[in-house]
Write an enzyme that holds these catalytic residues in place. Structure first.
Site, PDB file in Angstrom:
ATOM      1  CG  ASN A  20      -1.959  -0.983   1.312  1.00  0.00           C
ATOM      2  OD1 ASN A  20      -2.409  -1.318  -0.193  1.00  0.00           O
ATOM      3  ND2 ASN A  20      -2.528  -1.635   2.034  1.00  0.00           N
ATOM      4  CB  ILE A  21       4.432   1.883   0.349  1.00  0.00           C
ATOM      5  CG1 ILE A  21       4.616   1.846   1.872  1.00  0.00           C
ATOM      6  CG2 ILE A  21       5.480   3.214  -0.182  1.00  0.00           C
ATOM      7  CD1 ILE A  21       6.037   1.755   2.505  1.00  0.00           C
ATOM      8  CB  CYS A  41       9.732   6.207   8.886  1.00  0.00           C
ATOM      9  SG  CYS A  41      10.554   4.685   9.165  1.00  0.00           S
TER      10      CYS A  41
END
Lengths: 205, 205
Positions: B129-130, B154
């Protein structure tokens, strides 16, 4: 057994998904102009779109960059030679007592790479038995930029290599807990994915 | 409970043993003349013997060097600022959607570090889904040496950072199994030792 099979299937499926994801992403990114982005020495971020997997490079087990001009890994075999050539090594620090294999000696000779061998017996944690004077001599070689780029390796790139890198980090004033975190990251590494190398990564030679 | 306590005791004991081992080793090695060994830019292997732990540098969680001029880590906090200054960063790639904290923005401003933020929601594997376009844009920033040295981070330096680094490795023609090995080394990392940071590593400020 069933669970193992299921796990492996999921792992392969995940690899496929991730591979597709990466390839789609790369396909577009590789159209960026990299001409001024990767001078061979100053920045070895060499970006060469690979038309097929059989042109892939295979880093040695547990390979990583430690600092500018310093790399670490497990024992390199012939499948890793193409990758190692991209590092333009000046020297290799080999931390095992066993003699260096003929194939590896031949590779070093043909690429002008100097070998420093420090025979340390295989120990697991706690590595209190690793001889201080040997680590001290190996550190002198690591710290001498005339030997850079240098690759430090033992058999699996975990305990002996991790101990030498840990001493380097202490010299760099790294907090001890961070030194141990880095040590553990490699010492605890499972080569699960590499076990399936044959499925996605034929050697380039 | 008893086992946990025993494990922690053994771990602490091992840390002590290792710490003594490292310190004994370092004490001798640090007498080597490093004058010509660490020019600030060409080789940041800065070796400064530390008289006491309170002068130690604390890298961010999961910190590592990816390639020349490219670093990765988890979210840096003020305890990590002294260490980050040693990297002479030109830019930071921040992969979370949350706004950058004032303290971190202040640090960037006072050190002339440019921030590139690419808001990617937190995902675990599989990271299908990135968003591809976001990773593509982030990769362009990573590959542009004008942004080097650059730190990619991150929140924990595992999944989002690992995905971006994995795409870089594919561009570098790394064998996929090696890409996944590196990804797993950070994604699977436990911060057990760092949890005990207070015991051995007070922040330098």
């Amino acid at each position: 057994m069933k669970e193992d099979t299921k796990t492996k299937l999921n792992q392969n499926q995940h690899q496929q998904e991730s591979q597709q994801q990466m390839c789609r992403t790369i396909q577009v990114v590789s159209t960026v102009d990299h001409v001024d982005m990767s001078p061979p020495v100053a920045s070895p971020v060499v970006v060469v779109p690979s038309p097929s997997d059989d042109l892939n490079l295979i880093p040695p087990l547990n390979f990583a960059m430690v600092d500018n001009g310093i790399f670490r890994s497990g024992f390199p075999d012939s499948a890793n030679f193409s990758f190692i050539q991209t590092l333009n090594l000046r020297s290799i620090i080999y931390l095992c007592p066993e003699p260096y294999p003929d194939a590896n000696n031949g590779f070093l000779k043909s690429n002008g790479i100097k070998l420093f061998q420090f025979g340390i017996e295989s120990y697991k944690e706690p590595f209190v038995n690793i001889p201080e004077d040997t680590i001290r001599e190996a550190l002198k070689v690591v710290l001498d930029v005339r030997n850079h780029p240098v690759l430090i390796h033992c058999k699996r790139g975990k305990h002996r290599t991790g101990c030498l890198v840990g001493c380097l980090r202490k010299l760099q004033r790294w907090c001890l807990s961070s030194v141990f975190d880095e040590y553990q990251r490699f010492a605890a590494a499972k080569a699960r994915v590499s076990d399936q190398r044959g499925e996605c990564c034929p050697a380039s030679e």
